[in-house]
Design a protein around this motif. Structure first.
Motif, PDB file in Angstrom:
ATOM      1  N   MET A   1      42.669 -49.131  10.614  1.00 21.25           N
ATOM      2  CA  MET A   1      41.300 -49.637  10.742  1.00 21.25           C
ATOM      3  C   MET A   1      40.989 -49.953  12.201  1.00 21.25           C
ATOM      4  O   MET A   1      41.784 -50.616  12.874  1.00 21.25           O
ATOM      5  CB  MET A   1      41.130 -50.897   9.896  1.00 21.25           C
ATOM      6  CG  MET A   1      39.709 -51.426   9.840  1.00 21.25           C
ATOM      7  SD  MET A   1      38.563 -50.356   8.942  1.00 21.25           S
ATOM      8  CE  MET A   1      39.100 -50.581   7.260  1.00 21.25           C
TER       9      MET A   1
ATOM     10  N   ARG B   1      39.157 -52.036  14.777  1.00 22.59           N
ATOM     11  CA  ARG B   1      38.482 -53.326  14.874  1.00 22.59           C
ATOM     12  C   ARG B   1      37.545 -53.318  16.085  1.00 22.59           C
ATOM     13  O   ARG B   1      37.970 -52.970  17.186  1.00 22.59           O
ATOM     14  CB  ARG B   1      39.518 -54.449  15.000  1.00 22.59           C
ATOM     15  CG  ARG B   1      40.338 -54.638  13.728  1.00 22.59           C
ATOM     16  CD  ARG B   1      41.628 -55.402  13.974  1.00 22.59           C
ATOM     17  NE  ARG B   1      41.426 -56.623  14.739  1.00 22.59           N
ATOM     18  CZ  ARG B   1      41.028 -57.785  14.213  1.00 22.59           C
ATOM     19  NH1 ARG B   1      40.815 -57.874  12.906  1.00 22.59           N
ATOM     20  NH2 ARG B   1      40.867 -58.844  14.971  1.00 22.59           N
TER      21      ARG B   1
ATOM     22  N   ARG C   1      25.944 -52.885  13.927  1.00 22.33           N
ATOM     23  CA  ARG C   1      26.864 -53.250  12.854  1.00 22.33           C
ATOM     24  C   ARG C   1      26.620 -52.377  11.607  1.00 22.33           C
ATOM     25  O   ARG C   1      27.564 -51.875  11.001  1.00 22.33           O
ATOM     26  CB  ARG C   1      26.708 -54.725  12.487  1.00 22.33           C
ATOM     27  CG  ARG C   1      27.511 -55.118  11.245  1.00 22.33           C
ATOM     28  CD  ARG C   1      27.218 -56.531  10.805  1.00 22.33           C
ATOM     29  NE  ARG C   1      27.967 -57.502  11.571  1.00 22.33           N
ATOM     30  CZ  ARG C   1      29.212 -57.885  11.269  1.00 22.33           C
ATOM     31  NH1 ARG C   1      29.835 -57.347  10.239  1.00 22.33           N
ATOM     32  NH2 ARG C   1      29.826 -58.777  12.000  1.00 22.33           N
TER      33      ARG C   1
ATOM     34  N   THR D   1      29.532 -49.953  10.079  1.00 22.79           N
ATOM     35  CA  THR D   1      30.139 -50.279   8.785  1.00 22.79           C
ATOM     36  C   THR D   1      29.976 -49.163   7.764  1.00 22.79           C
ATOM     37  O   THR D   1      30.561 -49.244   6.677  1.00 22.79           O
ATOM     38  CB  THR D   1      29.558 -51.592   8.223  1.00 22.79           C
ATOM     39  OG1 THR D   1      28.131 -51.519   8.190  1.00 22.79           O
ATOM     40  CG2 THR D   1      29.982 -52.783   9.062  1.00 22.79           C
TER      41      THR D   1
ATOM     42  N   PRO E   1      34.322 -45.645   7.054  1.00 22.66           N
ATOM     43  CA  PRO E   1      35.377 -46.326   6.301  1.00 22.66           C
ATOM     44  C   PRO E   1      36.546 -46.810   7.149  1.00 22.66           C
ATOM     45  O   PRO E   1      37.314 -47.674   6.709  1.00 22.66           O
ATOM     46  CB  PRO E   1      35.837 -45.258   5.295  1.00 22.66           C
ATOM     47  CG  PRO E   1      35.485 -43.950   5.938  1.00 22.66           C
ATOM     48  CD  PRO E   1      34.217 -44.214   6.692  1.00 22.66           C
ATOM     49  N   ASP E   2      36.665 -46.265   8.371  1.00 24.62           N
ATOM     50  CA  ASP E   2      37.801 -46.625   9.223  1.00 24.62           C
ATOM     51  C   ASP E   2      37.421 -47.610  10.329  1.00 24.62           C
ATOM     52  O   ASP E   2      38.223 -47.861  11.234  1.00 24.62           O
ATOM     53  CB  ASP E   2      38.404 -45.365   9.851  1.00 24.62           C
ATOM     54  CG  ASP E   2      37.389 -44.554  10.650  1.00 24.62           C
ATOM     55  OD1 ASP E   2      36.184 -44.665  10.368  1.00 24.62           O
ATOM     56  OD2 ASP E   2      37.804 -43.809  11.566  1.00 24.62           O
ATOM     57  N   ILE E   3      36.208 -48.178  10.282  1.00 22.90           N
ATOM     58  CA  ILE E   3      35.749 -49.099  11.327  1.00 22.90           C
ATOM     59  C   ILE E   3      35.372 -50.443  10.713  1.00 22.90           C
ATOM     60  O   ILE E   3      34.685 -50.488   9.693  1.00 22.90           O
ATOM     61  CB  ILE E   3      34.548 -48.523  12.097  1.00 22.90           C
ATOM     62  CG1 ILE E   3      34.968 -47.252  12.847  1.00 22.90           C
ATOM     63  CG2 ILE E   3      33.971 -49.545  13.076  1.00 22.90           C
ATOM     64  CD1 ILE E   3      33.820 -46.540  13.552  1.00 22.90           C
ATOM     65  N   GLU E   4      35.806 -51.522  11.350  1.00 21.24           N
ATOM     66  CA  GLU E   4      35.481 -52.874  10.909  1.00 21.24           C
ATOM     67  C   GLU E   4      34.932 -53.676  12.087  1.00 21.24           C
ATOM     68  O   GLU E   4      35.574 -53.761  13.139  1.00 21.24           O
ATOM     69  CB  GLU E   4      36.732 -53.565  10.360  1.00 21.24           C
ATOM     70  CG  GLU E   4      36.509 -55.007   9.949  1.00 21.24           C
ATOM     71  CD  GLU E   4      37.793 -55.725   9.572  1.00 21.24           C
ATOM     72  OE1 GLU E   4      37.702 -56.820   9.012  1.00 21.24           O
ATOM     73  OE2 GLU E   4      38.883 -55.170   9.847  1.00 21.24           O
ATOM     74  N   VAL E   5      33.740 -54.239  11.942  1.00 21.06           N
ATOM     75  CA  VAL E   5      33.175 -55.110  12.970  1.00 21.06           C
ATOM     76  C   VAL E   5      33.726 -56.507  12.735  1.00 21.06           C
ATOM     77  O   VAL E   5      33.425 -57.149  11.721  1.00 21.06           O
ATOM     78  CB  VAL E   5      31.637 -55.114  12.929  1.00 21.06           C
ATOM     79  CG1 VAL E   5      31.088 -56.097  13.974  1.00 21.06           C
ATOM     80  CG2 VAL E   5      31.083 -53.717  13.182  1.00 21.06           C
ATOM     81  N   VAL E   6      34.543 -56.987  13.674  1.00 21.96           N
ATOM     82  CA  VAL E   6      35.233 -58.267  13.470  1.00 21.96           C
ATOM     83  C   VAL E   6      34.538 -59.426  14.155  1.00 21.96           C
ATOM     84  O   VAL E   6      34.836 -60.590  13.858  1.00 21.96           O
ATOM     85  CB  VAL E   6      36.695 -58.180  13.958  1.00 21.96           C
ATOM     86  CG1 VAL E   6      37.473 -57.160  13.142  1.00 21.96           C
ATOM     87  CG2 VAL E   6      36.769 -57.839  15.448  1.00 21.96           C
TER      88      VAL E   6
ATOM     89  N   HIS F   1      40.014 -62.170  19.163  1.00 13.21           N
ATOM     90  CA  HIS F   1      40.191 -61.199  18.081  1.00 13.21           C
ATOM     91  C   HIS F   1      40.969 -59.941  18.473  1.00 13.21           C
ATOM     92  O   HIS F   1      41.416 -59.205  17.596  1.00 13.21           O
ATOM     93  CB  HIS F   1      38.820 -60.785  17.540  1.00 13.21           C
ATOM     94  CG  HIS F   1      38.078 -61.886  16.861  1.00 13.21           C
ATOM     95  ND1 HIS F   1      38.332 -62.275  15.563  1.00 13.21           N
ATOM     96  CD2 HIS F   1      37.074 -62.695  17.298  1.00 13.21           C
ATOM     97  CE1 HIS F   1      37.521 -63.258  15.220  1.00 13.21           C
ATOM     98  NE2 HIS F   1      36.745 -63.540  16.258  1.00 13.21           N
TER      99      HIS F   1
END
Length: 226
Positions: free
Chosen positions: A1, A3, A18, A22, A25-30, A46
């Motif tokens: 993933m 981040r 964002r 989003t 599927p392989d990206i997450e906004v932390v 982070h």
């Protein structure tokens, strides 16, 4: 993933970035930041793989924030978001080592592709940004566009055939691993070629080398992203 941190002082821009990221599927906004100082602190906390920064923010702009991020988290790649009319800022960010440059009003797929590329250690220039940088350099006393292209081609001609091939893929936003798969060599070989290219072109980073590739007209069509 992958981040990601997103920094922009405009809530609607942050929400839009964002929302686009989003969908992957392989990206997450932390984390989200409202200015450069906030972005640096949140990166420190982070440790995202990529920080997506607006170039112009209050307090600490994106360019200076990128420099601080390199100090506190050198493994975090920086993607700069720009609008039309910010060419001087783009050139400063290039010199400061930012790895990706995207237009805020560009194709959402470019944002995802740029984040993925920078997360893999590649440079990513939106084609529109690359064209503007080349045109801006030509219009600011650095020679005519035709003259700069001629100089870039001479610089590229001094490379080996394999280095020219690697530079073309580098300019297209491919990572070392992607280039290695295209050329059927090991990744360490590509890394050695990239180091040699940066040295022989006398540039500091992959993004600056990508500009030379675009000036020389050797960049292949953008590869499809996974």
């Amino acid at each position: 993933m992958i981040r990601v941190l997103v920094a922009d002082d405009e809530p609607m821009i942050r929400a839009g970035v964002r929302a686009v990221l989003t969908t992957a599927p392989d990206i997450e906004v932390v984390a989200e930041a409202v200015d450069g100082h906030d972005a640096v602190e949140l990166v420190r906390r982070h440790r995202p793989a990529v920080a997506v920064l607006d170039i112009r923010m209050p307090g600490l702009n994106g360019i200076d924030a990128a420099a601080e991020i390199r100090d506190v988290a050198p493994a975090t790649g920086v993607v700069m978001l720009t609008t039309f009319g910010e060419d001087d800022y783009i050139l400063r960010a290039l010199g400061g080592g930012a790895a990706g440059f995207l237009i805020k009003s560009g194709d959402p797929e470019e944002l995802i592709a740029g984040v993925r590329a920078v997360a893999e250690g590649a440079a990513y220039l939106s084609p529109k940004v690359a064209a503007r940088v080349v045109a801006h350099l030509s219009a600011t006393g650095a020679g005519t566009q035709a003259g700069r292209r001629s100089v870039a081609r001479e610089r590229v001609a001094a490379l080996t055939a394999r280095e020219r091939e690697v530079l073309a893929f580098l300019g297209g936003g491919l990572s070392n691993g992607q280039i290695a798969r295209r050329l059927h060599v090991v990744e360490g070989t590509v890394k050695a070629h990239v180091s040699s290219i940066l040295s022989r072109l006398a540039v500091d980073n992959r993004a600056a080398a990508a500009v030379v590739a675009h000036e020389a007209g050797i960049v292949p069509p953008q590869p499809s992203q996974p």
